[in-house]
Design an enzyme around this catalytic site. Structure first.
Site, PDB file in Angstrom:
ATOM      1  N   HIS A  20      33.404  36.630  37.408  1.00 60.11           N
ATOM      2  CA  HIS A  20      32.087  37.255  37.255  1.00 60.11           C
ATOM      3  C   HIS A  20      31.765  38.232  38.382  1.00 60.11           C
ATOM      4  CE1 HIS A  20      31.371  34.612  33.942  1.00 60.11           C
ATOM      5  NE2 HIS A  20      31.298  33.525  34.681  1.00 60.11           N
ATOM      6  N   ASP A  33      38.401  30.503  30.285  1.00 58.83           N
ATOM      7  CA  ASP A  33      37.159  29.913  30.750  1.00 58.83           C
ATOM      8  C   ASP A  33      36.113  30.060  29.647  1.00 58.83           C
ATOM      9  OD1 ASP A  33      35.870  29.350  33.789  1.00 58.83           O
ATOM     10  OD2 ASP A  33      34.428  30.070  32.310  1.00 58.83           O
TER      11      ASP A  33
END
Length: 307
Positions: free
Chosen positions: A125, A162
């Protein structure tokens, strides 16, 4: 043949406020579990490697230098640190540099031996000029760029399983045709805005083990055949598990093993080296994550016929 693992004690050496959502102890617990269950240091076919911190100048080639200077110098605005989700500390920076170095080392081990596993990593991220969602530096993008400097590695695929989409990886590498970003994630989960990866497989909340594996099995061989990567970087996040506190999928532990085995066996059969990271997984009781992350090691040992 041996399986090469990367670990550093600093991964869990970070003081966080009580009740913080990040499971900082899981890395130490995973290492201790592997030492107890597999006799890590004395196992004849397991090799443990300790990474060095990555060079800051290399990080600045990926991330905006002003962001990195502000991050490492503790001068970022408070709102940007809140977006990252960690309180600033010198130990946080040391941990970030070492973990990023660990994913780079895993690439080198995969290049040399065919497979390497990092007992940390997956900070997908982190964007060009800001961090987000517990991610300061995007180790996946950094490692992919590093892989391209190795002889014979002209194309890299990042397979990110993920449960949260790899938004930072997608934006950082959007203009680099040498790196294929492939994200398998929950459609209605963090981040709210999901920029396009090269390949996105977005699955609905409550996706079951069978639905997950059927969908992934249907696209993985096609993606590998179409792009023919010279190396795969694999984010084996376990937050797809049915009991994950931030996941929203309904995948069982055996499903995680089957997913990991699917990736590793396809790449092994095709002669594609794999650098894998353990990725995300969120439980208030950190010990509950250990067996889930261990599925990556067990699947790797089975693919390599080490057990």
């Amino acid at each position: 043949m041996a399986l090469h693992l990367v670990y550093h004690p600093i991964y869990s050496q970070l003081e966080l406020p009580p009740e913080h959502r990040y499971p900082i102890n899981k890395y130490r617990m995973l290492y201790e579990y592997l030492e107890q269950a597999l006799k890590l240091h004395s196992h004849p076919q397991l090799r443990l490697h300790c990474p060095q911190p990555v060079d800051i100048a290399e990080i600045k080639q990926l991330h905006h230098p002003d962001y990195i200077d502000g991050l490492f110098g503790n001068t970022l605005p408070a709102a940007q640190m809140r977006r990252i989700g960690f309180p600033w500390s010198a130990q946080l920076i040391a941990r970030t540099l070492t973990s990023s170095g660990g994913t780079k080392l895993t690439v080198d081990l995969a290049y040399q031996y065919g497979l390497g596993i990092h007992l940390s990593g997956g900070y997908h991220h982190a964007h060009h000029d800001f961090g987000s969602g517990f991610c300061l530096v995007n180790d996946l993008a950094l490692a992919a760029r590093h892989a391209l400097t190795l002889d014979g590695i002209d194309k890299v695929m990042i397979i990110d399983c993920d449960v949260h989409q790899g938004d930072g990886t997608a934006t950082l590498l959007a203009d680099d045709p040498r790196i294929i970003t492939f994200s398998v994630h929950c459609d209605k989960n963090f981040p709210a805005r999901k920029p396009d990866s090269d390949i996105d497989l977005a699955l609905p909340r409550e996706t079951t083990t069978r639905e997950y594996l059927d969908a992934f099995r249907g696209i993985l061989p096609l993606a590998l055949a179409q792009h023919q990567p010279d190396m795969v970087i694999y984010d084996a996040g376990v937050d797809i598990h049915q009991h994950d506190e931030l996941g929203y999928f309904n995948v069982c532990t055996q499903g995680i093993y089957q997913r990991d085995h699917l990736v590793l066996s396809h790449c092994h059969d095709a002669g594609i080296p794999v650098a894998a990271v353990v990725g995300g997984g969120y439980r208030s009781e950190h010990q509950q994550l250990v067996n889930l992350h261990a599925q990556l090691i067990y699947s790797a040992m089975d693919v390599l016929a080490l057990r």
